[in-house]
Design a protein around this motif. Sequence first.
Motif, mmCIF file in Angstrom:
data_model
loop_
_atom_site.group_PDB
_atom_site.id
_atom_site.type_symbol
_atom_site.label_atom_id
_atom_site.label_comp_id
_atom_site.label_asym_id
_atom_site.label_seq_id
_atom_site.Cartn_x
_atom_site.Cartn_y
_atom_site.Cartn_z
ATOM 1 N N GLY A 71 0.805 -1.138 0.050
ATOM 2 C CA GLY A 71 -0.005 -0.046 0.014
ATOM 3 C C GLY A 71 0.860 1.140 0.241
ATOM 4 O O GLY A 71 1.957 1.224 0.370
ATOM 5 N N ALA A 97 -1.772 7.771 -2.249
ATOM 6 C CA ALA A 97 -1.723 7.894 -3.805
ATOM 7 C C ALA A 97 -1.047 8.806 -4.523
ATOM 8 O O ALA A 97 -0.936 8.767 -5.778
ATOM 9 N N PRO A 146 3.088 6.745 -5.552
ATOM 10 C CA PRO A 146 2.579 5.316 -6.003
ATOM 11 C C PRO A 146 3.967 4.819 -6.163
ATOM 12 O O PRO A 146 4.095 3.353 -6.008
ATOM 13 N N GLY A 150 5.020 2.110 -3.331
ATOM 14 C CA GLY A 150 4.063 0.957 -3.270
ATOM 15 C C GLY A 150 4.406 -0.017 -4.259
ATOM 16 O O GLY A 150 5.217 0.268 -5.211
ATOM 17 N N LYS A 151 3.531 -1.094 -4.250
ATOM 18 C CA LYS A 151 3.294 -2.221 -5.456
ATOM 19 C C LYS A 151 1.832 -2.205 -5.430
ATOM 20 O O LYS A 151 1.177 -2.872 -4.812
ATOM 21 N N ASP A 152 1.381 -1.475 -6.392
ATOM 22 C CA ASP A 152 -0.222 -1.274 -6.820
ATOM 23 C C ASP A 152 -0.891 -2.579 -7.071
ATOM 24 O O ASP A 152 -0.872 -3.032 -8.023
ATOM 25 N N VAL A 156 -3.242 -2.354 -10.032
ATOM 26 C CA VAL A 156 -2.765 -2.325 -11.238
ATOM 27 C C VAL A 156 -2.521 -3.892 -11.895
ATOM 28 O O VAL A 156 -2.504 -4.494 -12.772
ATOM 29 N N GLY A 194 -9.323 -1.879 -2.267
ATOM 30 C CA GLY A 194 -9.349 -0.451 -1.728
ATOM 31 C C GLY A 194 -10.682 0.020 -1.119
ATOM 32 O O GLY A 194 -11.641 -0.743 -1.144
ATOM 33 N N LEU A 222 -3.548 3.678 -2.370
ATOM 34 C CA LEU A 222 -3.393 2.610 -3.235
ATOM 35 C C LEU A 222 -3.462 1.441 -2.179
ATOM 36 O O LEU A 222 -2.682 1.232 -1.120
ATOM 37 N N GLU A 274 -3.211 -2.238 -0.532
ATOM 38 C CA GLU A 274 -2.276 -3.277 -0.227
ATOM 39 C C GLU A 274 -2.558 -4.727 -1.011
ATOM 40 O O GLU A 274 -1.914 -5.214 -1.484
#
Length: 373
Positions: free
Chosen positions: A184, A187, A190, A193-195, A198, A231, A237, A239
């Motif tokens: 997470g 926003a 980004p 994080g590791k979205d 996506v 989410g 974003l 986790e």
Amino acid sequence: MTFAEQLINWRRELHQNPELSGQEVATTTRIRHWLESAGLRLLPYPLATGVVAEVGQGEKVIALRADIDALPIQETSGVAFSSHNDGVMHACGHDVHSSVILGAALLLKEREAHLSGRVRLLFQPAEENFTGAKALIKAGALENVSAIFGMHNEPGLPVGTFATRGGAFYANVDRFVLRVRGKGAHAARPHEGKDAIVIASQLVLALQTIASRNVDTLDSVIVSVTRIQGGNTWNVLPESVELEGTVRTHRNEIQQQVEKRISEIAAGLASAFGAHIEVEWFNGPITLINDDKWAAFAMQLAQRVGYRTQTSELHMGGEDFAVYLQTIPGAFVSIGSASEYGLHHSAFNPDEALIEDAARYFATLAEQALLEK
Ligand code: NI
């Protein structure tokens, strides 16, 4: 009261009093009572719900199966005999199937002295959750049975139409759950994080290549993601994201290939994005495989008694009857019920005109099957 009126009355009484899978207590009482009143022998299997009866004498046994459970749907069909049970409806026509096999039982009772064996009548509970066939087999309902037959009404076909096929008919119905765990982040940042959203999006599209690029186009397969959850606001974003979906196939080799590809794609994407993707696979109902000989036998008889017959398309849905056919040969058939709304629709309304002819058909089918080697 004519025979047809009798069967329609029973169907309507079942329709007004639908019960969910495994809870068919009043339905069981009704069916037991109707069968006993007609002089049929009830077999003393230890079943919580469902009824097994028999007619005739002798070594050879042919089985006819109806399913008796309803669905958690609020009826909107508007028929005068609509469901009295709030939120429960016979939206798959199992009330129709039951009245057909009740009718066959009555006809077979009349012909009892001429039968070349016994006909066992299975009123199976819990078809919709795929546990009823297993329960009946465990109770012993298939003992000494040499072939079994059953039906489903087909709303897309006119009344008087009959369809079946040899070999695979209904599908393997499997379910998968994929849990994408990334990292997470705010926003606004980004890159920290590791979205998971996506990654999950890539996963949905990559799974589509299994049907389009891995499985032979001439084989039947469906791979669908049917639920995505992740989410809970606009500026974070998440986790993790969870996806769920279904796979439908007719051949076990394809089923295994799809399961393997889902795992490979998940592992590949997890590695590419530095995330973790957990894969859970749940085997559901197995593919229904009609015996070639009995499917042809059922089709020929249907034609002889006046049905318009056709070779059925493959069904991508599941049917618990498959479990019987894993143990003994037999055939499952479709009979036209001409409903504007389809199976599992709250306005489903099958044409009762099919009931009497189908009852006569199944009585003769069992009678004739007893004469076969
Ligand atoms: Ni059904």
